[in-house]
Design an enzyme around this catalytic site. Sequence first.
Site: not given
Length: 303
Positions: A133, A136-137
């Site tokens: 992701c 997200c990261d």
Amino acid sequence: MIHDVVIIGGGPAGLAAAIYAGRAKLKGFVLEKMSPGGQVLVTDMVENYPGFMEPISGFELVEKFTAHAKRFGMPIETGEVERIEPVGDQFSLILTDERTITARSVIVATGATHRKLGVKGEQELTGRGVSYCATCDGPFFRDQVVAVVGGGDSAVQEAIFLTKFAKKVYVIHRRDELRAIKILQERAFANDKIDFVWDSIVEEIEGKDQVQAVKILNKKSGKQSRLEVDGVFIFIGIQPITDFVKGLVDTDERGFIKTDQWMRTSFKGIYAAGDCRQKPLLQIVTAVAEGATAAYAVEHDLA
Ligand code: NAP
């Protein structure tokens, strides 16, 4: 209490089904195991949903879908279905927390999840440099070097997104031609921060506590090499979340649910919509259309 319809999954397909079911005054709800939104929730920007000429963040689009579903009276409940048991012309939905829900119809809109590479280091270093992701990261890799594995829309779109943070993004693809649509290819080729590693597969992800490098095999030359990276983002396709209906409804060999054009599965009273369904185009716009069709079919069939 017996519900007219329970919609399993709160992504675009499930939420669109909820809007249509709610407007049709069907009694029921959406059952979502986490937050509504599905894969769109972790999509940075959506630029191909009609009506949104300016790219809209996946998060914002999902908020609109959710508010829209609630407006037509469809609640969104939290829970995960473990199995569905047909009982006469109704269904018992057994949840992982052992609750049982009874419904006359079920719309399966559980979507899909990312596939894994299955190489050494992948599992051990997930969350420590290995990610599925970018939204997200990605921010954790500011001024660092990352690798993206894959050559489809997800890999290329997320590689472009990662250049906002990383100083260098290597896209490692097993062929010498991308699968991604042309517009994404053009943007990636024009981006100075992206380098392509063609005809290559990742054999191992190295690192002790954090990702340090990937071992690569060039399939054409047979040459092995080592590329030092701080992170590895894997986008090699998706697999449907349909294990809980295995054996109950017909699927293809990869687990995608087969339906007719009303979104009816092989089991009367069970419908499927969105990325968990066998189809040629996996997009928000098709998921939404299928959710609407499934809810319409439920209304029609119950009547
Ligand atoms: P995908 O289209 O199936 O592409 C998967 C990519 O990973 C392919 O390039 C494939 O290589 C490669 N791959 C597969 N298995 C591999 C392995 N074991 N090792 C190395 N590489 C491997 O999957 P996706 O990109 O996740 O997209 C899924 C669906 O969502 C697609 O229908 C896509 O169009 C859609 N999507 C759309 C958008 C958008 O519209 N902006 C964004 C994201 C996703 P080969 O090319 O050699 O097969």
